[in-house]
Scaffold this active site. Structure first.
Site, short mmCIF file in Angstrom:
data_model
loop_
_atom_site.label_atom_id
_atom_site.label_comp_id
_atom_site.label_asym_id
_atom_site.label_seq_id
_atom_site.Cartn_x
_atom_site.Cartn_y
_atom_site.Cartn_z
N ASP A 15 -6.56 -1.06 -26.21
CA ASP A 15 -8.02 -0.85 -26.37
C ASP A 15 -8.54 0.27 -25.49
O ASP A 15 -9.39 1.05 -25.91
CB ASP A 15 -8.81 -2.17 -26.18
CG ASP A 15 -8.67 -2.82 -24.82
OD1 ASP A 15 -7.72 -2.49 -24.08
OD2 ASP A 15 -9.51 -3.68 -24.49
N GLY A 51 -6.18 -16.73 -19.72
CA GLY A 51 -6.14 -15.48 -20.47
C GLY A 51 -6.86 -15.54 -21.80
O GLY A 51 -6.64 -14.71 -22.67
N ASP A 73 -12.30 -7.60 -25.57
CA ASP A 73 -12.69 -8.98 -25.32
C ASP A 73 -14.15 -9.22 -25.69
O ASP A 73 -14.48 -10.17 -26.39
CB ASP A 73 -12.47 -9.33 -23.84
CG ASP A 73 -11.01 -9.25 -23.46
OD1 ASP A 73 -10.16 -9.11 -24.36
OD2 ASP A 73 -10.72 -9.33 -22.25
P1 ADP Z 1 -10.03 -15.17 -18.51
O1 ADP Z 1 -11.19 -14.28 -18.78
O2 ADP Z 1 -8.82 -14.69 -19.22
O3 ADP Z 1 -10.29 -16.61 -18.84
P2 ADP Z 1 -10.51 -14.28 -15.87
O4 ADP Z 1 -9.76 -14.42 -14.60
O5 ADP Z 1 -10.83 -12.92 -16.36
O6 ADP Z 1 -9.72 -15.13 -16.96
O7 ADP Z 1 -11.89 -15.04 -15.75
C1 ADP Z 1 -11.97 -16.33 -15.22
C2 ADP Z 1 -13.21 -16.40 -14.34
O8 ADP Z 1 -14.40 -16.47 -15.18
C3 ADP Z 1 -13.27 -17.66 -13.49
O9 ADP Z 1 -12.55 -17.50 -12.28
C4 ADP Z 1 -14.77 -17.77 -13.24
O10 ADP Z 1 -15.20 -16.86 -12.25
C5 ADP Z 1 -15.35 -17.36 -14.58
N1 ADP Z 1 -15.50 -18.54 -15.44
C6 ADP Z 1 -14.73 -18.90 -16.49
N2 ADP Z 1 -15.13 -20.06 -17.02
C7 ADP Z 1 -16.19 -20.47 -16.28
C8 ADP Z 1 -17.05 -21.62 -16.31
N3 ADP Z 1 -16.90 -22.59 -17.21
N4 ADP Z 1 -18.02 -21.70 -15.37
C9 ADP Z 1 -18.19 -20.71 -14.46
N5 ADP Z 1 -17.41 -19.63 -14.38
C10 ADP Z 1 -16.42 -19.50 -15.27
MG MG Z 2 -11.21 -12.20 -18.27
#
Ligand code: ADP
Ligand code: MG
Length: 337
Positions: free
Chosen positions: A18, A104, A148
């Site tokens: 991307d 992920g 994304d």
């Molecule tokens: P991915 O986007 O692949 O799931 P990332 O590490 O990029 O993984 O993002 C995860 C982060 O997004 C978490 O550590 C948190 O900061 C935020 N996040 C994800 N889900 C929640 C939620 N339900 N409530 C609050 N923050 C969240």
């Molecule tokens: Mg992410």
């Protein structure tokens, strides 16, 4: 009370393409993040999340850098509030049907897009995606591509999305009825993903400075580069773009064995040429690829641990110790009053 749902996403093929304006084939999921809340006159942004203990409680408007703010997850919300100039006040709650803990599936983009829509972002969805990307950059320092956010905002039930990350054209691609998408964890948390991601991106920029846009590059051009690392990285990108359209053709003709082979080729390329896999991820890929009912499997997302995706005969179950789920292609983010 306003409520917004934003789905997670899984990328079927087109990995690490991307940010050079290439092709990707993600699908939005039917699970994701819901934020429910209400504007008020308190001058504060107050949110709690069912997946985290510590709530967010900050004064509005949000000024300056959000990267020191606590809790960490609140940085996405604070940055979204900053982007739309939220000033009056807002209080709400976050619920998620995505598994907790960095699988992920782009929970971060779901969160950023949900917050943006909820706080009053009203541009078209391509502009919203760009703003959501800036929110993630402000919150984490990761300079991601647009896949994304575009998937989260534009998902179509029953379909994957062919996204041209150069023109930003999006074409829904029906998923064949007789295939199921399985997402499963490698057993390894993502490590070094952010720094390695930025490093891969820099290599692609260096290649483009030599031969022009990777999106238009040929295999001959990348193979003729002097630097052996650049040859491998460039080769992955050129072949991976071709695999996106090959996968769409395999879906259209209903050739699911071919679709599986394309996934396997994609994995090998991520592992050997782009070097974003790990021994644990490779072992999990091989284990699952050999299971009955599986057409093929590959690493999905940035790499260095995290999740894999497989195409499977409907009803296939995975005999693994790690977390796994059936991924159903769902609708993009929706706001409801
Ligand atoms: P991915 O986007 O692949 O799931 P990332 O590490 O990029 O993984 O993002 C995860 C982060 O997004 C978490 O550590 C948190 O900061 C935020 N996040 C994800 N889900 C929640 C939620 N339900 N409530 C609050 N923050 C969240
Ligand atoms: Mg992410």
């Amino acid at each position: 009370m306003t409520s917004v749902f934003a789905p997670g996403r899984v990328n079927l093929i087109g990995e690490h393409t991307d940010y050079t304006g290439g092709l990707v084939l993600p699908m939005a999921l039917d699970s994701g993040i819901t934020i429910t809340g209400q504007h008020n006159d308190t001058g504060r942004l107050v949110l709690s999340s069912s997946q985290f203990d510590e709530p967010l409680d900050v004064a509005l408007p949000i000024g300056g850098d959000v990267t020191t703010l606590q809790p960490v997850w609140g940085r996405y919300l604070a940055s979204a509030a900053q982007q739309v100039g939220l000033a009056r006040g807002f209080e709400g709650e976050i619920e998620s049907t995505l598994p907790a803990g960095g699988t992920g599936l782009s929970s971060s983009s779901a969160l950023a897009c949900a917050a943006l829509l909820l706080f009053g972002g009203d541009a078209d969805r391509t502009e919203l995606a760009k703003t959501a990307r800036s929110i993630e950059f402000a919150a984490t320092g990761v300079n991601s591509g647009l896949m994304d956010q575009l998937s989260v905002l534009n998902g179509v039930a029953g379909h994957a999305l062919r996204i041209d990350c150069g023109s930003l054209d999006i074409a829904p691609v029906p998923l064949p009825d007789d295939v199921e998408v399985l997402v499963f964890h490698s057993g390894q948390p993502r490590m070094l993903a952010d720094s390695e991601y930025n490093e891969r991106r820099a290599t692609c920029e260096a290649i483009e400075a030599l031969i022009g846009p990777l999106r238009e590059a040929t295999l001959d051009q990348v193979s003729a580069l002097d630097d052996p690392t650049m040859v491998k990285r460039g080769r992955h990108v050129v072949r991976e773009n071709a695999r996106v359209d090959a996968m769409i053709e395999a879906f259209t003709s209903g050739d699911l064995s071919l679709a599986g082979e394309i996934l396997e080729d994609g994995h090998r390329s991520l592992s050997e040429d782009y070097e974003v896999s790990t021994p644990i991820v490779d072992a999990q890929q091989q284990r699952v690829a050999a299971m009955p009912g599986i057409y093929g499997a590959r690493l999905t997302g940035g790499g260095f641990g995290g999740s894999l995706v497989a195409l499977a005969e409907p009803g296939t179950t995975l005999e693994i110790d790690e977390w796994w789920m059936r991924a159903r292609p769902g609708q993009g983010a929706t706001l409801s009053d």
